[in-house]
Design an enzyme around this catalytic site. Structure first.
Site, PDB file in Angstrom:
ATOM      1  CG  ASN A  92      -1.925  -0.941   1.331  1.00 27.30           C
ATOM      2  OD1 ASN A  92      -2.111  -1.699   0.392  1.00 27.30           O
ATOM      3  ND2 ASN A  92      -2.647  -0.957   2.445  1.00 27.30           N
ATOM      4  N   GLY A  93       0.481   2.275  -0.685  1.00 25.68           N
ATOM      5  CA  GLY A  93       1.274   3.504  -0.675  1.00 25.68           C
ATOM      6  C   GLY A  93       1.910   3.721  -2.037  1.00 25.68           C
ATOM      7  CD  GLU A 104     -18.778  12.211  -1.390  1.00 23.85           C
ATOM      8  OE1 GLU A 104     -17.652  11.713  -1.408  1.00 23.85           O
ATOM      9  OE2 GLU A 104     -19.274  12.727  -0.383  1.00 23.85           O
TER      10      GLU A 104
HETATM   11  C1  F6R Z   1     -16.786  12.758   1.483  1.00 23.49           C
HETATM   12  C2  F6R Z   1     -15.732  12.050   2.187  1.00 23.49           C
HETATM   13  C3  F6R Z   1     -14.346  12.575   2.068  1.00 23.49           C
HETATM   14  C4  F6R Z   1     -13.659  12.504   3.433  1.00 23.49           C
HETATM   15  C5  F6R Z   1     -12.177  12.895   3.288  1.00 23.49           C
HETATM   16  C6  F6R Z   1     -11.485  12.896   4.636  1.00 23.49           C
HETATM   17  O1  F6R Z   1     -18.032  12.168   1.691  1.00 23.49           O
HETATM   18  O2  F6R Z   1     -15.965  11.062   2.831  1.00 23.49           O
HETATM   19  O3  F6R Z   1     -14.328  13.868   1.570  1.00 23.49           O
HETATM   20  O4  F6R Z   1     -14.317  13.358   4.290  1.00 23.49           O
HETATM   21  O5  F6R Z   1     -11.546  11.989   2.440  1.00 23.49           O
HETATM   22  O6  F6R Z   1     -11.540  11.648   5.227  1.00 23.49           O
HETATM   23  P1  F6R Z   1     -11.253  11.464   6.761  1.00 23.49           P
HETATM   24  O7  F6R Z   1     -12.322  12.140   7.515  1.00 23.49           O
HETATM   25  O8  F6R Z   1     -11.267   9.970   6.966  1.00 23.49           O
HETATM   26  O9  F6R Z   1      -9.916  12.055   7.022  1.00 23.49           O
END
Ligand code: F6R
Length: 604
Positions: A97-98, A484
């Site tokens: 991964n990465g 989205e």
């Molecule tokens: C939109 C969504 C993304 C996440 C973003 C941050 O519905 O889910 O925009 O909010 O990728 O993700 P986290 O909160 O996991 O850092």
């Protein structure tokens, strides 16, 4: 995004890694694969859903396996680019991964030495390098390979000569080890293995782990054995059912009253600030996050600034990292900056990088996160853990509401400790927050009218969402949700900004969703609606119950329950989520796993 699982033990490994891999499907992926060790290594990998790979998976009695779901970064989704990758002799299998930033240089060097690559993936340099350095000890070979690699990675390797052994390492991306009885597990996401064990090891960056069925060894980068801690994590209630809902997203939208309720205990207990290490005067707050979490942060700014005298800035994680240092760093310790990192997954690479930068700058850091034990919770000074339960739908819904709730709680408590609000006000706010679940239920009970409204959007090429003040971030979130999952172009704007450009785009085919709650911006918002209507734009307004004026100026008006405008983002968020959901449903998109998106974004 990519997922890794591995098993070494006394049972058939293939069904275990397959089941664990399926638990990672929600993160988003485009291909999958498994490597087992029979007489020789056997690798099976396929583009598309795990079911494609499963349908051609040969029967296996191997007690050793590694498996992967890929989310393409280098090279298109295809069978050959899928993981595991192997060397030309097929004696090594690697999942990764990465990203390997210098893979082109490594590839060129290895090609000049006669190595033949099969794929376009950056990850394929790993089995090639490990083969080059292998002389009987897989840990040593991986360690030597790491000297050459630049990038971020979680890597797991098996070798034909080691029928019981997985060697793994991580650098800035997640890896957890699950400790069993004569069996051990590894995964990039704790949810993948919690069914099997709650005894978890969280390796540090660049520690190399050697797992066999009966042993776990951890080495530092000089290959000295180091101690590790095993943590007992909470038993986990598996989310595998949609509970009668057609999609996880809809189920999660309807779970929001409970998510807010469950998170309350964590948030509104006495002295939460001490728990977060905030027993000093905060000079400024920087909120840092991505996507929906960023929108929660924007709402938080309005609330915290209203309840305290503390200035709050909000940055995208990917920008914060490269911006000028946080103001106030290096100043008097009695007035320090606080950096609040918001991430539902706790694994978002951009936010993790921002957390590191903030700490390097000497800021106090706290995280608002929904996943216990996740990476960010281990890298900050204090954690507010939201209790939304696992969120499977890629589009964030219930985690957004609990993030906002956490920020309100933070604002209230900072306001009280800094003397900006008194005890009765603190209690009044707490009591209003406690009423939110019932307000959300009222919107959910009205979902049929939102469903009926959705039909008006399906033919639109573009939709605008507008709001002012605390509901401007909700306009951004409404637009993000719609684009989205329905793939309709949408933009969120401060309502007052439309006339400075975007008004040129409005027409009969470009509906506007306007948020008009009765705060100090209300009359201006109504004027903005009139400007839009004058361009024949259909305007759908979200207004407070009984708002006759909003009804009069709009083509359709959705009423949210009576609520203090400061708390209105909660019911409004539910409206936005349901609207997007029903539009996407009409259009027949893959709502829980929208194209090109991943639940946990572990690359920068
Ligand atoms: C939109 C969504 C993304 C996440 C973003 C941050 O519905 O889910 O925009 O909010 O990728 O993700 P986290 O909160 O996991 O850092």
């Amino acid at each position: 995004m990519c997922g890794i699982v591995g098993y070494t033990g006394n049972k058939q490994a293939q069904p275990i890694v397959l089941e664990s891999l399926k638990k990672l499907e929600y993160r988003g992926y485009d291909s999958s694969g498994i490597a087992t060790r029979e007489e020789k290594l056997v690798i099976c990998k396929k583009e598309g859903p795990i079911a494609n790979m499963e349908s051609v998976l040969p029967k296996s009695d191997s007690t050793l396996a590694i498996a992967h779901t890929r989310w393409a970064t280098h090279g298109v989704p295809s069978d050959v680019n899928a993981h595991p990758h192997s060397n030309s002799e097929n004696t090594i299998a690697v999942v990764h991964n990465g990203t390997i930033d210098n893979y082109l240089d490594i590839k060129e060097n290895l090609e000049s030495e006669g190595y033949k690559f099969k794929s376009n993936s950056d990850s394929e340099v790993l089995p090639a390098l490990i083969t080059k350095h292998y002389s009987g000890n897989l840990v040593e070979a991986l360690n030597k390979s790491l000297e050459v690699i630049q990038g971020i990675f979680t890597i797991a390797v098996i070798h034909e000569d080691h029928p019981d052994e997985i060697v793994a390492v991580r650098n800035e991306t997640p890896l957890v080890i699950g400790v069993g009885n004569s069996e051990n597990y590894l995964a990039s996401d704790i949810y993948a293995i919690l069914k099997y064990t709650q005894q978890i090891i969280y390796p540090l960056d660049n520690q190399i782990i050697r797992l066999t069925s009966k042993s776990i060894e951890v080495f530092d980068d000089s290959l000295n054995k180091v101690d590790y801690e095993i943590e007992e994590v909470e038993k986990y209630t598996e989310v595998s059912e949609k509970g009668g809902f057609e999609h996880f997203m809809l189920k999660e939208i309807f779970e929001q009253p409970k998510a807010l309720q469950d998170s309350l205990t964590e948030l509104l207990i006495d002295s939460p600030l001490e728990k977060l290490g905030l027993n000093w005067k905060i000079g400024s707050i920087s909120v840092v996050a991505c996507g929906t979490s960023f929108h929660a942060g924007l709402v938080g700014k309005y609330v915290i600034e209203q309840l305290t005298a503390i200035p709050v800035s909000v940055s995208y994680s990917s920008e914060f990292r490269y911006a000028a240092p946080v103001q106030g760093v290096g100043g008097l310790l009695s007035s320090r900056p606080l950096v609040v990192l918001i991430s539902q997954s706790g694994e978002t690479a951009d936010t993790l990088a921002a957390a590191r930068v903030a700490r390097q700058q000497g800021c106090h850091t706290i995280a608002i996160c929904n996943v216990p034990g996740s990476r960010i919770t281990r890298e900050v000074d204090g954690v507010i853990l939201t209790k939304s339960g696992q969120e499977i739908g890629v589009a964030a819904t219930k985690t957004f509401l609990t993030q906002m709730q956490a920020l309100y709680a933070l604002g209230i408590h900072l306001g009280f400790t800094s003397g900006s609000i008194d005890y009765p006000q603190l209690k009044m706010w707490e009591s209003e927050i406690r009423k939110l679940p019932s307000k959300l239920t009222q919107v959910l009970n009205n979902s049929e009218s939102i469903k009926a409204l959705a039909a008006q959007f399906v033919k639109s090429k573009s939709v605008f969402f507008v709001g002012r003040n605390i509901n401007y971030p909700l306009a951004l979130e409404g637009a993000l949700k719609l684009k989205e999952i329905s793939y309709i172009h949408a933009e969120g704007y401060p309502a007052g900004e439309l006339k400075h450009g975007p008004l040129a785009l409005l027409s009969e085919d470009t509906p506007v969703v306007a948020i008009a709650v009765q705060d100090h911006t209300y009359s201006k918002l109504i004027s903005n609606i009139e400007e839009m209507s004058a361009r024949k734009t259909p305007v759908i307004t979200i207004a407070q119950k009984g708002d006759e004026l909003a009804k009069k100026v709009s083509d359709f008006c959705f009423e949210i329950p009576e609520i203090d405008p400061v708390l209105s983002p909660f019911p409004i968020a539910v409206f936005m989520q349901l609207l997007s959901y029903y539009v996407a449903h009409e259009l027949g998109t893959e709502i829980d796993k929208p194209r090109n998106l991943a639940k946990s974004v572990t690359v920068e």
